[in-house]
Design an enzyme around this catalytic site. Sequence first.
Site, PDB file in Angstrom:
ATOM      1  N   GLU A 198       6.370   4.797   7.249  1.00 42.23           N
ATOM      2  CA  GLU A 198       5.963   5.926   6.414  1.00 42.23           C
ATOM      3  C   GLU A 198       6.784   7.172   6.740  1.00 42.23           C
ATOM      4  O   GLU A 198       6.823   7.634   7.877  1.00 42.23           O
ATOM      5  CB  GLU A 198       4.470   6.195   6.621  1.00 42.23           C
ATOM      6  N   THR A 203      -7.789  10.435   0.874  1.00 38.77           N
ATOM      7  CA  THR A 203      -8.157  11.302  -0.243  1.00 38.77           C
ATOM      8  C   THR A 203      -7.062  11.381  -1.288  1.00 38.77           C
ATOM      9  O   THR A 203      -7.255  11.961  -2.340  1.00 38.77           O
ATOM     10  CB  THR A 203      -8.476  12.726   0.263  1.00 38.77           C
ATOM     11  N   THR A 252       0.865  -1.188   0.000  1.00 36.99           N
ATOM     12  CA  THR A 252       0.000   0.000   0.000  1.00 36.99           C
ATOM     13  C   THR A 252       0.901   1.238   0.000  1.00 36.99           C
ATOM     14  O   THR A 252       1.381   1.634  -1.053  1.00 36.99           O
ATOM     15  CB  THR A 252      -0.972  -0.012   1.201  1.00 36.99           C
ATOM     16  N   THR A 272      -0.498  -2.888  10.855  1.00 37.41           N
ATOM     17  CA  THR A 272      -0.958  -2.971   9.462  1.00 37.41           C
ATOM     18  C   THR A 272       0.130  -3.687   8.726  1.00 37.41           C
ATOM     19  O   THR A 272       0.979  -3.093   8.105  1.00 37.41           O
ATOM     20  CB  THR A 272      -1.174  -1.630   8.780  1.00 37.41           C
ATOM     21  N   ASN A 292      -0.085  10.564   6.054  1.00 38.82           N
ATOM     22  CA  ASN A 292      -1.295  10.123   6.751  1.00 38.82           C
ATOM     23  C   ASN A 292      -2.376  11.195   6.824  1.00 38.82           C
ATOM     24  O   ASN A 292      -3.550  10.889   7.069  1.00 38.82           O
ATOM     25  CB  ASN A 292      -0.929   9.626   8.143  1.00 38.82           C
ATOM     26  N   LYS A 336       4.225  -6.940   3.841  1.00 38.97           N
ATOM     27  CA  LYS A 336       3.952  -5.538   3.574  1.00 38.97           C
ATOM     28  C   LYS A 336       3.694  -4.861   4.920  1.00 38.97           C
ATOM     29  O   LYS A 336       3.231  -5.474   5.875  1.00 38.97           O
ATOM     30  CB  LYS A 336       2.777  -5.353   2.638  1.00 38.97           C
TER      31      LYS A 336
END
Length: 406
Positions: free
Chosen positions: A279, A406, A156, A193, A401, A182
């Site tokens: 991230e 969106t 992702t 996650t 994040n 992942k």
Amino acid sequence: MTTKIRKIDNGSITTPKGFYAGGYEAHIRYTHKKDIGIIYSDVSATAAAVYTQNVVQAAPIFVTKESIAKENKIQAVIVNSGNANACTGEKGLSDAYAMRKWTAEKLGIADHLVAVASTGVIGEYLNMEKVQEGINNIEYERSSAGAKSFAEAILTTDTCEKTACYQFEIEGKQVTIGGAAKGSGMIHPNMATMLGFLTTDANIDEKSLQQAFREVIDETFNQITVDGDTSTNDMVLVLANGKAEHSMLTEEHPDWPVFKEALRKVSEDLAKQIARDGEGATKLIEVSVNGAKSKQEANIIAKTIVGSSLVKTAIYGKDANWGRILCAAGYSGAEFDPNQMEVYLGHILLFKNGLPVSFSEQEAIQYLDQEIVEIKVMLNNGEAQGKAWGCDLTYEYVKINASYRT
């Protein structure tokens, strides 16, 4: 341990005998990215899994639990990225069952031999026309290309594929464990996650596999953190199809420690790759705690330190702020005497016996400029040790994040 465990740099989930993999671009949410992945064994495999501890669990978790419970065997795994199929009610559960059914029909196997996993945005329904198209058209092969295609399909916000492979011998026969994973954000197991898939051609008893896997998970995947959030979809699954053709592995087998150590190595390798790819991260942080009263306390302290936002931001800012390390250890819930404690940044001693130690700030800044930063804590209070892994906290994490949906 006399048997050598070798890392296979070009190995993958298809390196163990009998395993196939592939990925397909079904446009579930992303464009120009594979988002349906499959793993297939040409015989049914003994299965063990560990799942998220979040009480809000996605539909695929329920379906996979049901599949494994049938006879502790799995022959195929179907995974989609881009949509978590979480908080989607009865329709989401029906969709997860449909993914299982379509995959079983494609492969000509029983429904309960298929595990299902999803990752992505929570609270949106899957586009099942695209999912069915993906399952019908996905190709799988016993090749590094097939494994790479799968590893890409499950990503992702990850910036890279995460794979690992190790080989060793049991009774003179070559055994392989491969893995793909992942995970980049919302990482704070038990579990995060994170999706992880391990394949092996080892021949192993189901109870022994589950026991070994749980113990290995506690030392590896459950010792990483990126942001303190635990997801709805996390799963790590191991499949052992027995095609190495040695005698059945149990805890009593003389080569049991070799298998378990190889399983740990693959899991730790993947866990560290996830932590490094947090991230927005620029650094992998490894915290080691030595001299604790128990393994549990050492692990708790290590994970609390690496999970501290203040420690993570200090590492990003190249600030050797040992006070933040000490503070995090102090609120971890473990018992220790700070007057016996030592704190190191790499080889640089920062704190000892309750007092700061003079050190070169410039040397510390140079050390913190590296991609891998080690924090070492000596408690001098026992013999146990533990490790945890994480990453620094950057402006980019907030950017990613703040606009994820969106």
